[in-house]
Motif scaffolding. Sequence first.
Motif, PDB file in Angstrom:
ATOM      1  N   LYS A 314       0.810  -1.215   0.000  1.00 57.25           N
ATOM      2  CA  LYS A 314       0.000   0.000   0.000  1.00 57.25           C
ATOM      3  C   LYS A 314       0.844   1.267   0.000  1.00 57.25           C
ATOM      4  N   ARG A 315       2.039   1.210   0.582  1.00 58.98           N
ATOM      5  CA  ARG A 315       2.800   2.440   0.803  1.00 58.98           C
ATOM      6  C   ARG A 315       3.237   3.114  -0.495  1.00 58.98           C
ATOM      7  N   GLN A 316       3.432   2.338  -1.564  1.00 58.22           N
ATOM      8  CA  GLN A 316       3.895   2.929  -2.813  1.00 58.22           C
ATOM      9  C   GLN A 316       2.763   3.527  -3.652  1.00 58.22           C
ATOM     10  N   LYS A 317       1.587   2.892  -3.624  1.00 54.05           N
ATOM     11  CA  LYS A 317       0.495   3.270  -4.526  1.00 54.05           C
ATOM     12  C   LYS A 317      -0.759   3.776  -3.823  1.00 54.05           C
ATOM     13  N   GLY A 318      -0.898   3.503  -2.522  1.00 54.90           N
ATOM     14  CA  GLY A 318      -2.113   3.910  -1.826  1.00 54.90           C
ATOM     15  C   GLY A 318      -3.275   2.993  -2.166  1.00 54.90           C
ATOM     16  N   GLU A 319      -4.466   3.354  -1.672  1.00 54.98           N
ATOM     17  CA  GLU A 319      -5.673   2.565  -1.945  1.00 54.98           C
ATOM     18  C   GLU A 319      -6.882   3.496  -1.981  1.00 54.98           C
ATOM     19  N   GLY A 320      -8.000   2.980  -2.479  1.00 57.36           N
ATOM     20  CA  GLY A 320      -9.208   3.788  -2.572  1.00 57.36           C
ATOM     21  C   GLY A 320      -9.439   4.301  -3.984  1.00 57.36           C
ATOM     22  N   PRO A 321     -10.588   4.944  -4.218  1.00 54.22           N
ATOM     23  CA  PRO A 321     -10.959   5.381  -5.570  1.00 54.22           C
ATOM     24  C   PRO A 321      -9.958   6.335  -6.221  1.00 54.22           C
TER      25      PRO A 321
END
Length: 364
Positions: A314-321
């Motif tokens: 998650k730390r490189q790209k993030g999450e959510g819309p």
Amino acid sequence: MPAEPSLAAPIDPDRRRGRGAQSNSSGRFERFQSIPFDDGWQTLDELPPFKTEVMPEKARTIITRNDSPDLAFDRSINPYRGCEHGCSYCFARPTHAYMGLSPGLDFESKLFYKPDAAKLLEKELSDPGYKPRTIAIGTNTDPYQPIERQHRMMRDILEVLERFNHPVGIVTKSALVLRDVDILGRMAERGLAKVALSITSLDRKLARDMEPRAATPGRRLDALRGLADAGVPVGVLVAPVIPALNDSEIERILDAAAAAGATEAGYVLLRLPLEVSEIFKEWLLRHYPDRFRHVLSVLRSMRGGKDYDSEFGKRQKGEGPYAWQIGRRFEIAAQRLGLNRRHLKLRTDQFSPPVQPPAQLSLF
């Protein structure tokens, strides 16, 4: 809407001219915090500007290893500690706390170089048990930052890697990489080298605000072109992507990089670990106060409501819309431009430590 937590007291602009950080708070390991304030005796006016100081660091080893599933490499070299480019968002800033220094202005003005880097590298590569895999350089602080002109750590390191036929991948924001195009060109002919230029914005003002002592966007594109013309495989790294600040430029950056010869591309969402969070907020409030709340609001929507999420994956790209949208935009633009059709895998089968002269036999 509740106010943001109070930030550190900024250093006088005349003392930090040309720097990225606005303050110089003590590192997290220090027992006492030093806070500048006006005591009525005008002592603050007498403090000198922050000047770049470069000190040697005695390292015992030069190859750093990791087992992170987020990274495409398991070993790297960092010739320098600290970085004069002054990027307020630099995720390497917290490492200065281990030296008893501030991740703020100290990080970009009190720098360390490793004078024995080439000798240590030669020793480690000569170990009979060493197994070659691509060494990444520039994944922490920039190996071609301004002080490289005097100390030439990278030139020495590349000379060792070339002699050993060892693969190397480089990431930089500096056009100084062209100085070593002769070595990189020869290594590239044997499938041993590739370079990525990090381009955060094509807007000269925004780039100068974010990275005050790094090469301009135009010079970075020229470096891409120069390397490609010399036969060195080149890529572009859109990093960091900052929501509501530079994310609208993803397609333009990829267009320009592809036109300059890039064949691979990647991106990384803004990361704000430890002290970097407050340093970036101070910078954002100073340069773009009208976007302050919006940038942080969108960023937190991709970080589970926090400034940063260090979880692998998650730390490189993030999450959510919003993070999904950034990823799809990047993929569509890269596909349209023919980027990432194949990822060059550097060769390790040519690795061959130079024959060492026989050591004199001991009499005992």
